[in-house]
Design a protein around this motif. Structure first.
Motif, PDB file in Angstrom:
ATOM      1  N   ALA A   1      26.493 -12.036 -48.082  1.00 52.43           N
ATOM      2  CA  ALA A   1      27.240 -11.204 -49.034  1.00 52.43           C
ATOM      3  C   ALA A   1      26.285 -10.474 -49.974  1.00 52.43           C
ATOM      4  CB  ALA A   1      28.222 -12.074 -49.829  1.00 52.43           C
ATOM      5  N   GLY A   2      25.300 -11.176 -50.452  1.00 50.28           N
ATOM      6  CA  GLY A   2      24.347 -10.571 -51.385  1.00 50.28           C
ATOM      7  C   GLY A   2      23.543  -9.460 -50.750  1.00 50.28           C
ATOM      8  N   LEU A   3      23.088  -9.692 -49.519  1.00 57.35           N
ATOM      9  CA  LEU A   3      22.270  -8.676 -48.854  1.00 57.35           C
ATOM     10  C   LEU A   3      23.108  -7.446 -48.499  1.00 57.35           C
ATOM     11  CD1 LEU A   3      19.603  -7.750 -47.698  1.00 57.35           C
ATOM     12  CD2 LEU A   3      20.129  -8.986 -45.588  1.00 57.35           C
ATOM     13  N   LEU A   4      24.311  -7.668 -47.988  1.00 52.57           N
ATOM     14  CA  LEU A   4      25.161  -6.523 -47.636  1.00 52.57           C
ATOM     15  C   LEU A   4      25.458  -5.673 -48.875  1.00 52.57           C
ATOM     16  CD1 LEU A   4      27.625  -8.308 -45.179  1.00 52.57           C
ATOM     17  CD2 LEU A   4      26.065  -6.438 -44.586  1.00 52.57           C
ATOM     18  N   ALA A   5      25.785  -6.338 -49.973  1.00 49.21           N
ATOM     19  CA  ALA A   5      26.087  -5.594 -51.210  1.00 49.21           C
ATOM     20  C   ALA A   5      24.867  -4.804 -51.671  1.00 49.21           C
ATOM     21  CB  ALA A   5      26.551  -6.562 -52.294  1.00 49.21           C
ATOM     22  N   ALA A   6      23.696  -5.402 -51.569  1.00 50.77           N
ATOM     23  CA  ALA A   6      22.467  -4.722 -52.000  1.00 50.77           C
ATOM     24  C   ALA A   6      22.164  -3.521 -51.106  1.00 50.77           C
ATOM     25  CB  ALA A   6      21.303  -5.708 -51.981  1.00 50.77           C
ATOM     26  N   LEU A   7      22.389  -3.683 -49.813  1.00 48.51           N
ATOM     27  CA  LEU A   7      22.141  -2.575 -48.880  1.00 48.51           C
ATOM     28  C   LEU A   7      23.107  -1.420 -49.155  1.00 48.51           C
ATOM     29  CD1 LEU A   7      21.631  -4.719 -45.652  1.00 48.51           C
ATOM     30  CD2 LEU A   7      19.889  -3.240 -46.681  1.00 48.51           C
ATOM     31  N   LYS A   8      24.379  -1.765 -49.354  1.00 50.52           N
ATOM     32  CA  LYS A   8      25.370  -0.706 -49.611  1.00 50.52           C
ATOM     33  C   LYS A   8      25.077   0.015 -50.923  1.00 50.52           C
ATOM     34  CE  LYS A   8      27.967   0.601 -47.489  1.00 50.52           C
ATOM     35  NZ  LYS A   8      27.634   1.621 -46.442  1.00 50.52           N
ATOM     36  N   ALA A   9      24.671  -0.762 -51.921  1.00 49.81           N
ATOM     37  CA  ALA A   9      24.357  -0.146 -53.221  1.00 49.81           C
ATOM     38  C   ALA A   9      23.222   0.859 -53.075  1.00 49.81           C
ATOM     39  CB  ALA A   9      23.988  -1.234 -54.229  1.00 49.81           C
ATOM     40  N   ARG A  10      22.397   0.657 -52.072  1.00 49.35           N
ATOM     41  CA  ARG A  10      21.272   1.549 -51.835  1.00 49.35           C
ATOM     42  C   ARG A  10      21.636   2.662 -50.855  1.00 49.35           C
ATOM     43  NH1 ARG A  10      15.421  -0.394 -52.757  1.00 49.35           N
ATOM     44  NH2 ARG A  10      14.310   1.422 -51.970  1.00 49.35           N
ATOM     45  N   GLY A  11      22.856   2.651 -50.374  1.00 50.68           N
ATOM     46  CA  GLY A  11      23.321   3.700 -49.469  1.00 50.68           C
ATOM     47  C   GLY A  11      22.880   3.519 -48.034  1.00 50.68           C
ATOM     48  N   ILE A  12      22.535   2.296 -47.658  1.00 48.87           N
ATOM     49  CA  ILE A  12      22.070   2.029 -46.284  1.00 48.87           C
ATOM     50  C   ILE A  12      23.234   1.560 -45.423  1.00 48.87           C
ATOM     51  CG2 ILE A  12      20.574   0.528 -44.887  1.00 48.87           C
ATOM     52  CD1 ILE A  12      18.606   0.464 -47.246  1.00 48.87           C
ATOM     53  N   HIS A  13      23.342   2.122 -44.226  1.00 50.49           N
ATOM     54  CA  HIS A  13      24.398   1.735 -43.283  1.00 50.49           C
ATOM     55  C   HIS A  13      24.206   0.274 -42.878  1.00 50.49           C
ATOM     56  CE1 HIS A  13      26.437   1.296 -39.381  1.00 50.49           C
ATOM     57  NE2 HIS A  13      27.214   2.309 -39.756  1.00 50.49           N
ATOM     58  N   THR A  14      25.334  -0.478 -42.810  1.00 50.53           N
ATOM     59  CA  THR A  14      25.245  -1.901 -42.478  1.00 50.53           C
ATOM     60  C   THR A  14      26.095  -2.244 -41.261  1.00 50.53           C
ATOM     61  OG1 THR A  14      27.103  -2.411 -43.939  1.00 50.53           O
ATOM     62  CG2 THR A  14      24.887  -2.579 -44.891  1.00 50.53           C
ATOM     63  N   ALA A  15      25.570  -3.143 -40.439  1.00 47.47           N
ATOM     64  CA  ALA A  15      26.350  -3.712 -39.339  1.00 47.47           C
ATOM     65  C   ALA A  15      26.198  -5.230 -39.400  1.00 47.47           C
ATOM     66  CB  ALA A  15      25.858  -3.184 -37.994  1.00 47.47           C
ATOM     67  N   LEU A  16      27.251  -5.922 -39.016  1.00 49.10           N
ATOM     68  CA  LEU A  16      27.225  -7.392 -39.025  1.00 49.10           C
ATOM     69  C   LEU A  16      27.589  -7.896 -37.633  1.00 49.10           C
ATOM     70  CD1 LEU A  16      27.079  -9.994 -40.921  1.00 49.10           C
ATOM     71  CD2 LEU A  16      29.564  -9.949 -40.755  1.00 49.10           C
ATOM     72  N   ASP A  17      26.670  -8.633 -37.029  1.00 48.57           N
ATOM     73  CA  ASP A  17      26.895  -9.229 -35.715  1.00 48.57           C
ATOM     74  C   ASP A  17      27.384 -10.651 -35.940  1.00 48.57           C
ATOM     75  OD1 ASP A  17      26.826 -10.099 -33.144  1.00 48.57           O
ATOM     76  OD2 ASP A  17      24.681  -9.800 -32.835  1.00 48.57           O
ATOM     77  N   THR A  18      28.636 -10.910 -35.571  1.00 49.15           N
ATOM     78  CA  THR A  18      29.208 -12.230 -35.865  1.00 49.15           C
ATOM     79  C   THR A  18      30.057 -12.746 -34.717  1.00 49.15           C
ATOM     80  OG1 THR A  18      30.597 -13.487 -37.414  1.00 49.15           O
ATOM     81  CG2 THR A  18      31.213 -11.182 -37.035  1.00 49.15           C
ATOM     82  N   CYS A  19      30.137 -14.074 -34.619  1.00 51.60           N
ATOM     83  CA  CYS A  19      31.040 -14.688 -33.645  1.00 51.60           C
ATOM     84  C   CYS A  19      32.430 -14.872 -34.244  1.00 51.60           C
ATOM     85  CB  CYS A  19      30.489 -16.029 -33.175  1.00 51.60           C
ATOM     86  SG  CYS A  19      30.606 -17.332 -34.427  1.00 51.60           S
ATOM     87  N   GLY A  20      32.587 -14.601 -35.532  1.00 52.12           N
ATOM     88  CA  GLY A  20      33.909 -14.652 -36.159  1.00 52.12           C
ATOM     89  C   GLY A  20      34.418 -16.036 -36.481  1.00 52.12           C
ATOM     90  N   HIS A  21      33.622 -17.057 -36.193  1.00 54.70           N
ATOM     91  CA  HIS A  21      34.070 -18.433 -36.455  1.00 54.70           C
ATOM     92  C   HIS A  21      33.701 -18.800 -37.888  1.00 54.70           C
ATOM     93  CE1 HIS A  21      35.337 -22.456 -35.640  1.00 54.70           C
ATOM     94  NE2 HIS A  21      34.156 -22.954 -35.918  1.00 54.70           N
ATOM     95  N   THR A  22      34.478 -18.245 -38.802  1.00 59.96           N
ATOM     96  CA  THR A  22      34.244 -18.478 -40.221  1.00 59.96           C
ATOM     97  C   THR A  22      35.583 -18.334 -40.932  1.00 59.96           C
ATOM     98  OG1 THR A  22      32.870 -17.804 -42.106  1.00 59.96           O
ATOM     99  CG2 THR A  22      33.720 -16.045 -40.715  1.00 59.96           C
ATOM    100  N   SER A  23      35.605 -18.579 -42.224  1.00 60.61           N
ATOM    101  CA  SER A  23      36.885 -18.473 -42.942  1.00 60.61           C
ATOM    102  C   SER A  23      37.222 -16.999 -43.194  1.00 60.61           C
ATOM    103  CB  SER A  23      36.798 -19.208 -44.283  1.00 60.61           C
ATOM    104  OG  SER A  23      35.935 -18.513 -45.169  1.00 60.61           O
ATOM    105  N   TRP A  24      38.532 -16.716 -43.325  1.00 60.39           N
ATOM    106  CA  TRP A  24      38.926 -15.354 -43.673  1.00 60.39           C
ATOM    107  C   TRP A  24      38.407 -15.003 -45.068  1.00 60.39           C
ATOM    108  CZ3 TRP A  24      39.546 -10.775 -42.311  1.00 60.39           C
ATOM    109  CH2 TRP A  24      40.074  -9.825 -43.202  1.00 60.39           C
ATOM    110  N   GLU A  25      38.391 -15.970 -45.954  1.00 61.50           N
ATOM    111  CA  GLU A  25      37.907 -15.706 -47.317  1.00 61.50           C
ATOM    112  C   GLU A  25      36.461 -15.187 -47.283  1.00 61.50           C
ATOM    113  OE1 GLU A  25      39.526 -18.492 -46.380  1.00 61.50           O
ATOM    114  OE2 GLU A  25      41.396 -17.843 -47.342  1.00 61.50           O
TER     115      GLU A  25
END
Ligand code: SF4
Ligand code: SF4
Length: 280
Positions: A122-146
């Motif tokens: 969460a911290g890294l994605l927010a920092a990247l977006k704040a800097r205007g950098i495109h983000t992608a997340l590779d996930t298996c989806g086995h995590t909480s919705w929250e």
């Protein structure tokens, strides 16, 4: 945060126990010059020198942050795989390539499974977006919705892995149910997230017609899906398993044939989704 080159097939990413909690020790027996320095350096009595080269008590190594054995090994027969980094450190590294991101690039958080470290992710994605950098997340989806809901607005593109549609087969091969994975996927799609579905194709496990048809139905029902990417199984990571003293469970499984991949792609494309091929 812990970063490492992925030593594990994405097939096992559902299982937190299959992933290292931190850097790990890699052994390269053929490089060993039998100097004995590692045995002396290890304060836990875990480093051994056996007939066929260096060895380690992996239980003892699990909590080791010093890796003194690797530090003193001039032959690099012992190596540290991975290192701990803060969000700021990773952002500094990512920012070095910033000029390239403006031509369609960006940063992909991959793994292993980034959602096993939700605060860092969460911290890294927010920092990247704040800097205007495109983000992608590779996930298996086995995590909480929250956890997903917390980060989704900072993700430009989800690379979302789906392997098996049948719950029992999913449980048998990955160790967990696929219910949460599919529910999270639908919630992301309904929420307007950009998603590329990624399907590792493993012969004899998920390349059968029944599973492929079910995947096609899933893809066709997801609003705004970017497409489906087929990831042909390979054994490139098998050697790394040996170096980590881990059991590689698919040693006798071959890569899918081009004909089978074409047939799978045809079934998926017939459901109206764009189909591509990538590498795991
Ligand atoms: S320090 Fe390296 S080269 Fe020397 S015995 Fe240990 S593993 Fe072998
Ligand atoms: S990783 Fe740490 S505990 Fe394991 S052998 Fe090396 S120094 Fe000893």
């Amino acid at each position: 945060m812990f970063l490492k080159g992925c030593a594990l097939s994405c097939w096992w990413c559902h299982n937190p126990e299959s992933q290292a909690p931190g850097p790990e020790l890699l052994l390269h027996p053929s490089r060993c010059i039998r100097c004995g320095a590692c045995v002396e350096a290890c304060g836990r009595g875990a480093a051994r020198l056996e007939d066929d080269g260096p060895a380690a008590d992996r239980e003892a190594c699990r909590d080791c942050d010093e890796f003194a054995c690797a530090t003193v090994c001039v032959a690099e027969a012992r190596q540290i795989a991975g290192r701990r980094m803060t969000v700021t450190q990773v952002l500094d590294v990512a920012a070095r390539d910033e000029p390239f991101y403006r031509d369609g690039g960006g940063v992909t958080l991959s793994g292993g499974e980034p959602m096993l470290q939700p605060d860092f992710t969460a911290g890294l994605l927010a920092a990247l977006k704040a800097r205007g950098i495109h983000t992608a997340l590779d996930t298996c989806g086995h995590t909480s919705w929250e956890a997903l809901d917390r980060i989704r607005r900072d993700v430009d593109l989800f690379l979302y892995d789906v392997k098996l549609m049948d719950e029992e087969r999913h449980r048998r091969f990955t160790g967990v149910s696929n219910r949460r994975i599919l529910a999270n996927l639908r919630a992301l799609a309904d929420g307007g997230q950009r998603i590329l579905l990624r399907v590792p194709v493993v012969p004899g496990i998920n390349d059968d017609d029944e599973n492929v048809r079910a995947l096609a139905g899933l893809a066709a029902g997801l609003p705004g899906l970017d497409g489906v990417e087929l990831l042909p199984y390979h054994r490139i990571g098998a050697d790394k398993y040996v170096r980590l003293d881990r059991k590689y469970r698919l040693l006798t499984t071959d890569a899918p044939s081009r004909a089978r991949l074409d047939a799978i792609a045809d079934v998926l494309a017939a459901s109206g989704v764009r189909v591509g091929r990538g590498g795991t």
